[in-house]
Motif scaffolding. Structure first.
Motif, PDB file in Angstrom:
ATOM      1  N   THR A 517      35.878   6.786  13.831  1.00  0.00           N
ATOM      2  CA  THR A 517      34.805   5.930  14.334  1.00  0.00           C
ATOM      3  C   THR A 517      33.996   6.683  15.383  1.00  0.00           C
ATOM      4  OG1 THR A 517      36.186   3.966  13.987  1.00  0.00           O
ATOM      5  CG2 THR A 517      34.279   3.722  15.405  1.00  0.00           C
ATOM      6  N   LEU A 518      32.689   6.685  15.208  1.00  0.00           N
ATOM      7  CA  LEU A 518      31.782   7.342  16.142  1.00  0.00           C
ATOM      8  C   LEU A 518      30.970   6.279  16.861  1.00  0.00           C
ATOM      9  CD1 LEU A 518      31.500   9.256  13.189  1.00  0.00           C
ATOM     10  CD2 LEU A 518      31.030  10.796  15.081  1.00  0.00           C
ATOM     11  N   THR A 519      30.942   6.341  18.175  1.00  0.00           N
ATOM     12  CA  THR A 519      30.225   5.354  18.987  1.00  0.00           C
ATOM     13  C   THR A 519      29.337   6.075  19.990  1.00  0.00           C
ATOM     14  OG1 THR A 519      32.045   5.239  20.578  1.00  0.00           O
ATOM     15  CG2 THR A 519      32.062   3.643  18.780  1.00  0.00           C
ATOM     16  N   ASP A 520      28.266   5.388  20.403  1.00  0.00           N
ATOM     17  CA  ASP A 520      27.424   5.964  21.451  1.00  0.00           C
ATOM     18  C   ASP A 520      28.038   5.670  22.813  1.00  0.00           C
ATOM     19  OD1 ASP A 520      26.755   3.339  22.141  1.00  0.00           O
ATOM     20  OD2 ASP A 520      24.809   3.411  21.132  1.00  0.00           O
ATOM     21  N   THR A 521      27.396   6.149  23.857  1.00  0.00           N
ATOM     22  CA  THR A 521      27.973   5.988  25.185  1.00  0.00           C
ATOM     23  C   THR A 521      27.965   4.549  25.684  1.00  0.00           C
ATOM     24  OG1 THR A 521      25.825   6.592  26.098  1.00  0.00           O
ATOM     25  CG2 THR A 521      27.463   8.333  25.897  1.00  0.00           C
ATOM     26  N   ALA A 522      27.209   3.691  24.988  1.00  0.00           N
ATOM     27  CA  ALA A 522      27.219   2.263  25.333  1.00  0.00           C
ATOM     28  C   ALA A 522      28.304   1.519  24.569  1.00  0.00           C
ATOM     29  CB  ALA A 522      25.859   1.640  25.048  1.00  0.00           C
ATOM     30  N   GLY A 523      29.083   2.241  23.731  1.00  0.00           N
ATOM     31  CA  GLY A 523      30.169   1.615  22.987  1.00  0.00           C
ATOM     32  C   GLY A 523      29.775   1.035  21.650  1.00  0.00           C
ATOM     33  N   ARG A 524      28.527   1.258  21.227  1.00  0.00           N
ATOM     34  CA  ARG A 524      28.074   0.723  19.948  1.00  0.00           C
ATOM     35  C   ARG A 524      28.472   1.668  18.817  1.00  0.00           C
ATOM     36  NH1 ARG A 524      22.264  -0.281  22.661  1.00  0.00           N
ATOM     37  NH2 ARG A 524      22.618   1.956  22.935  1.00  0.00           N
ATOM     38  N   THR A 525      29.012   1.091  17.744  1.00  0.00           N
ATOM     39  CA  THR A 525      29.471   1.903  16.629  1.00  0.00           C
ATOM     40  C   THR A 525      28.287   2.479  15.864  1.00  0.00           C
ATOM     41  OG1 THR A 525      31.493   0.609  16.371  1.00  0.00           O
ATOM     42  CG2 THR A 525      30.778   1.885  14.467  1.00  0.00           C
ATOM     43  N   LEU A 526      28.290   3.779  15.703  1.00  0.00           N
ATOM     44  CA  LEU A 526      27.241   4.459  14.951  1.00  0.00           C
ATOM     45  C   LEU A 526      27.621   4.615  13.477  1.00  0.00           C
ATOM     46  CD1 LEU A 526      26.478   7.328  17.489  1.00  0.00           C
ATOM     47  CD2 LEU A 526      25.229   5.183  17.200  1.00  0.00           C
ATOM     48  N   ARG A 527      28.859   5.005  13.242  1.00  0.00           N
ATOM     49  CA  ARG A 527      29.295   5.271  11.875  1.00  0.00           C
ATOM     50  C   ARG A 527      30.810   5.228  11.833  1.00  0.00           C
ATOM     51  NH1 ARG A 527      26.956   8.637   7.829  1.00  0.00           N
ATOM     52  NH2 ARG A 527      28.061   8.248   5.870  1.00  0.00           N
ATOM     53  N   THR A 528      31.352   4.757  10.726  1.00  0.00           N
ATOM     54  CA  THR A 528      32.787   4.771  10.503  1.00  0.00           C
ATOM     55  C   THR A 528      33.061   5.521   9.213  1.00  0.00           C
ATOM     56  OG1 THR A 528      33.103   2.662  11.655  1.00  0.00           O
ATOM     57  CG2 THR A 528      34.862   3.377  10.181  1.00  0.00           C
ATOM     58  N   LEU A 529      33.837   6.575   9.310  1.00  0.00           N
ATOM     59  CA  LEU A 529      34.230   7.362   8.150  1.00  0.00           C
ATOM     60  C   LEU A 529      35.681   7.059   7.826  1.00  0.00           C
ATOM     61  CD1 LEU A 529      32.711  10.801   9.243  1.00  0.00           C
ATOM     62  CD2 LEU A 529      31.634   9.049   7.819  1.00  0.00           C
ATOM     63  N   THR A 530      35.994   6.946   6.553  1.00  0.00           N
ATOM     64  CA  THR A 530      37.356   6.627   6.137  1.00  0.00           C
ATOM     65  C   THR A 530      37.813   7.571   5.043  1.00  0.00           C
ATOM     66  OG1 THR A 530      36.586   5.032   4.487  1.00  0.00           O
ATOM     67  CG2 THR A 530      37.080   4.180   6.682  1.00  0.00           C
ATOM     68  N   GLY A 531      39.118   7.632   4.865  1.00  0.00           N
ATOM     69  CA  GLY A 531      39.674   8.451   3.794  1.00  0.00           C
ATOM     70  C   GLY A 531      41.125   8.105   3.571  1.00  0.00           C
ATOM     71  N   ALA A 532      41.631   8.479   2.430  1.00  0.00           N
ATOM     72  CA  ALA A 532      43.031   8.266   2.086  1.00  0.00           C
ATOM     73  C   ALA A 532      43.554   9.504   1.368  1.00  0.00           C
ATOM     74  CB  ALA A 532      43.188   7.021   1.208  1.00  0.00           C
ATOM     75  N   PRO A 533      43.718  10.603   2.104  1.00  0.00           N
ATOM     76  CA  PRO A 533      44.034  11.860   1.430  1.00  0.00           C
ATOM     77  C   PRO A 533      45.451  11.969   0.916  1.00  0.00           C
ATOM     78  CG  PRO A 533      44.063  12.160   3.794  1.00  0.00           C
ATOM     79  CD  PRO A 533      43.595  10.762   3.547  1.00  0.00           C
TER      80      PRO A 533
END
Length: 843
Positions: A517-533
């Motif tokens: 999970t990537l968030t900005d400095t205000a805590g807002r989620t920018l993008r969520t990457l997932t995987g099941a390797p």
């Protein structure tokens, strides 16, 4: 599977725990492919369930991942007592044993039901006499452990009482698709002559919790002669996908054995008449013949037996209402069997058989491939002589998991020693792993049971004896608690030169899924990457885009990596950190930091008396020259990215009234000859206010506000995708009452540009953008505000917290920073520096 959620088992009787050592080496097991072995976790260290001499009866894994085991003690004074214990999912700690009965128990079975409960059925005998032998009839008893319960078993329910004068044995259980449980066993009248036959009886446990009255499902009496009664051996029961039931058993009389079957189709009230399937089965020296084995799943029912030529035969039927198929040969090199292999049915229709060949003392296997319709050549799993129990007459136990993986547990001798060790191998994707030690030994005697919920989640329970010591132990397959062994995480990325940020982490065990999970400095989620390797490596790739597809803003981005693993609940955080993004979407007024790359922080432009344009960044006291040769009469307006190169532009009004949009590279020079687009050749001297509040129309482009000095009219110039401004639109007729109108960016965190206006009475008002190119009604923020300020600038985020800040200069040339709260207001001012009155312009 429809049989207790697991295949049928071979179990030792409570009173006979000795084993017979059969010494002859088996064929070595070839090494498994590296990929298969790498995905399987190790066995945990054994934990003790009991220090008494014990005989494990069964172990199952419930739908929530918890395990339940039952065993019979053989300790003096406690012979035959039935115990149960539970291990929570993801734990190695078993509950304290619960005594289900203190009466002598000959055998017990359990089944994990679809609702999470566990049903147990056991054969209970009268208390032993002083000589230690049990006399009198037995009874069949059942109890249920509720879903989620560790020890709260229901009171025992008597299925067959002693008044029936039967000796009950050879239990088997199966679960139906609706949560029902079916049980079958052999009953023989107590104290009767050999001319009285034994029979098989069945009953069912309905979903609501009641057992039906037992029904005889065999017809041995019709085969009995005047001197010898027919004998029923090892009945098996299975449920088809509709809830119909099928029973198989061996019937023996006058030296002849038959494979018998019976069925009760779904919806039928009564069982059919038992039918002889074949009498073409092999003989052995102990029980005249091996017993047929039965299992079922969504594909149907499979029955296996060994014929008189020592070949394994298999037949199938779609359900309880259909007939059996023609027999097919599964293996011809089976050798001498004490017990027939149990059909282990996979979800794709594959069938695996595992058997102990007592003529070579080896563990053998073959698999039917549903895709090809062929049985594989049989192979040897054991690496040395397999030990065969004198009571169960088999040296292994096998279980198939819902994912189709097969786990086999067996005990074999240690070369040059009179000891044993416990081994396990797993069939995954058609390949067997190299045997792994579960209990390394050396032990004089070891016998175990195994259950599994997946290829990576198996539980084993076993008993052992060694020079007078004894006990019952358990272990499970599980990886170490997930942690990072190493990582390669770039601290920064410039999306101008790199296509992606590509961090990688190496875990100490395979992860089943991960989330970055990537968030900005205000805590807002920018993008969520997932995987099941399913491997130990987590490799992510982020292209710099947010969930909406827009470029993420330059500056600091926080990231958090979480992952799951087999055998453990929850999603722990493995790592977290920050990433500096450049080459993304420029934030308001960001022209670059110390490295010249955009750093996500707002900057000021200053114009010296010599025509030098400078960038004030960081704390606003760091200086970088942008270029010389500028007339001191220009009006510069730091703008957003209108040109589409992901670098902020600067609008410059000349003294002639012409307006140009300069397009410096990110961190590049800004001189009068820098690339620009002429927006107007004249006429803009009419405006005394030119300010860029940010994006007012939610189209991702910066917009401009202008106020006519003579009329006070306020106009909106919308940015366009062509890199120019649209025709102006009047927003307000007369704003002459305001001495300052300041575009300040996003004050309240909604992504839309906002305005501040200070009137001549020094009241400060806020106008929030609507996203439609207009503003809401004004809200008064402060009274008696800023009387000493001769300059107020919406400088963007100058503190790095993604909140819009103000910068104000007073008449003494002192510069202050007023930090934004993110909710539309400002905190107490902070002094930035002095001497700012010397500049010809601060923009």
């Amino acid at each position: 599977m429809r049989r207790s959620g697991l295949p049928p088992r071979r179990r030792a009787a409570a009173t006979a725990l000795a084993t017979v050592s059969l010494v002859l080496a088996g064929t070595a097991l070839p090494a498994a492919p590296a990929a298969a072995a790498a995905t399987l976790p190790p066995w945990t260290s054994p934990v003790t369930l009991s220090s008494e001499q014990s005989a494990p009866q069964d172990v199952v894994v419930r739908s929530d991942g918890s395990a339940v085991a039952v065993w019979i003690t053989a300790a003096p004074g406690r012979t035959g007592h039935l115990h149960a214990a539970t291990r929570p999912a993801g734990s190695d700690t078993w509950s304290a044993p619960v005594v289900l009965t203190t009466a002598p128990v000959g055998e017990a079975r359990i089944v994990a039901r679809s609702d999470g409960s566990v049903a147990a059925v056991w054969a209970e005998y009268p208390s032993p006499t002083s000589s230690g032998t049990a006399t009198g009839p037995s009874r069949v008893v059942a109890a249920v452990l509720g879903a989620g319960q560790a020890s709260a078993w229901s009171p025992p329910v008597e299925l067959v009482g002693t008044e029936k004068q039967l000796t009950a044995s050879q239990l088997d259980l199966a679960q139906g698709p609706d949560g029902t449980v079916a049980a079958v066993w052999v009953g023989r009248p107590q104290g009767t002559a050999v001319s009285i036959p034994s029979e098989a009886y069945a009953t069912t446990l309905a979903a609501e919790g009641s057992w039906t009255a037992p029904v005889r499902v065999s017809n041995a009496h019709s085969y009995s002669g005047p001197y010898y009664g027919a004998v029923v051996w090892k009945p098996q029961i299975a449920s088809d996908a509709q809830g119909g039931l099928v029973v198989s058993y061996r019937m023996h009389q006058y030296g002849i054995s038959y494979v018998m079957t019976n069925a009760r189709p779904a919806g039928a009230a009564d069982w059919q008449t038992p039918a002889k399937l074949t009498d073409d089965i092999a003989l052995d020296i102990i029980s005249q013949t091996t017993n047929p084995t039965l299992a079922s799943d969504a594909h149907g029912v499979v029955l296996v037996w060994q014929d008189k030529n020592r070949a394994l035969q298999a037949v199938r039927r779609t359900d309880a209402a259909s007939g059996w198929s023609t027999a097919e040969t599964a293996a011809t090199d089976t050798g001498f069997l004490y017990e027939n292999p149990e059909p282990l049915l996979g979800p794709d229709g594959d069938v695996t058989l595992v058997w102990t060949d007592a003529s070579t003392y080896s563990l053998r296997t073959t698999t039917f491939d549903a895709a090809t319709g062929q049985w594989s050549a049989s192979r040897t799993l054991s690496t040395n002589s397999v030990m065969v129990s004198s009571s169960s007459r088999d040296g292994h136990d096998a279980a198939i998991a819902p994912d189709g993986s097969v786990h086999v547990l067996w005990h074999q001798d240690i070369p040059d020693m009179y000891d044993e060790r416990l081994l396990e191998a797993t069939l995954v994707d058609g390949e067997w792993t190299t045997p792994r030690e579960v209990d390394a030994g050396p032990r004089k005697s070891v016998t175990g049971e195994i259950a599994a919920s997946s290829a990576t989640d198996a539980t084993a329970v076993w008993t052992w004896t060694d020079d007078g010591a004894t006990g019952l132990e358990a272990a499970r397959t599980t990886y170490p608690r997930l942690a990072l062994a190493s990582s390669s995480v770039p601290a920064s990325v410039n999306f101008k030169s790199a296509s992606a940020w590509a961090p990688a982490w190496q875990a100490n065990s395979p992860v089943t899924s991960w989330t970055l999970t990537l968030t900005d400095t205000a805590g807002r989620t920018l993008r969520t990457l997932t995987g099941a390797p399913g491997t130990t490596t987590v490799a992510a790739s982020w292209n710099g885009r947010t969930t909406s597809g827009a470029w993420a803003a330059n500056g600091k981005v926080s990231w958090t990596l979480k992952a799951t693993q087999s055998g453990y609940a929850g999603t722990p955080t493995l790592a977290s950190g920050t990433l500096t993004v450049a080459g993304g979407a420029p934030v308001l007024r960001d022209f670059g930091g110390a490295s010249a790359l955009p750093d996500g922080v707002g900057d000021l432009l200053t114009l010296t008396s010599t025509g030098r344009l400078q960038l004030r960044y960081g704390t606003l006291n760091s200086v970088r020259d942008l270029g010389t040769g500028w007339p001191t009469t220009i009006r510069a307006v730091p703008f957003g990215d209108l040109s589409g190169d992901r670098c902020n532009d600067v609008l410059v009004r000349l003294s002639s009234g012409a307006v140009r949009l300069y397009k410096p590279a990110c961190g590049g020079a800004l001189t009068p000859t820098t690339s620009y687009t002429t927006l107007a050749t004249s006429g803009w001297n009419q405006y005394d206010v030119l300010t860029a509040p940010g994006d007012l129309t939610k189209d991702g482009l910066p917009d401009l506000l202008a106020r006519n000095a003579s009329t006070g009219a306020v106009y909106l110039y919308k940015g366009t995708s062509t890199g120019k401004l649209s025709a102006r639109v009047k927003l307000y007729d007369n704003w002459k009452t305001y001495k300052k109108v300041v575009g300040v960016g996003d004050l309240n965190g909604d992504g839309i540009g906002d305005l501040l206006a200070q009137d001549k009475a020094d009241n400060l008002y806020r106008y929030l953008g609507t996203g439609r190119g207009t503003f809401t009604a004004r809200v008064k923020l402060y009274a008696n505000w800023g009387a000493s300020y001769n300059l107020v600038i919406g400088a963007g985020d100058v503190t790095g917290d993604r909140k819009a800040d103000l910068v104000a200069r007073d008449t003494a040339g002192v510069l202050y920073r007023l930090p934004g709260t993110g909710t539309g207001g400002f905190g107490a001012r902070v002094k930035v520096g002095t001497g700012w009155g010397a500049y010809k312009g601060v923009f």
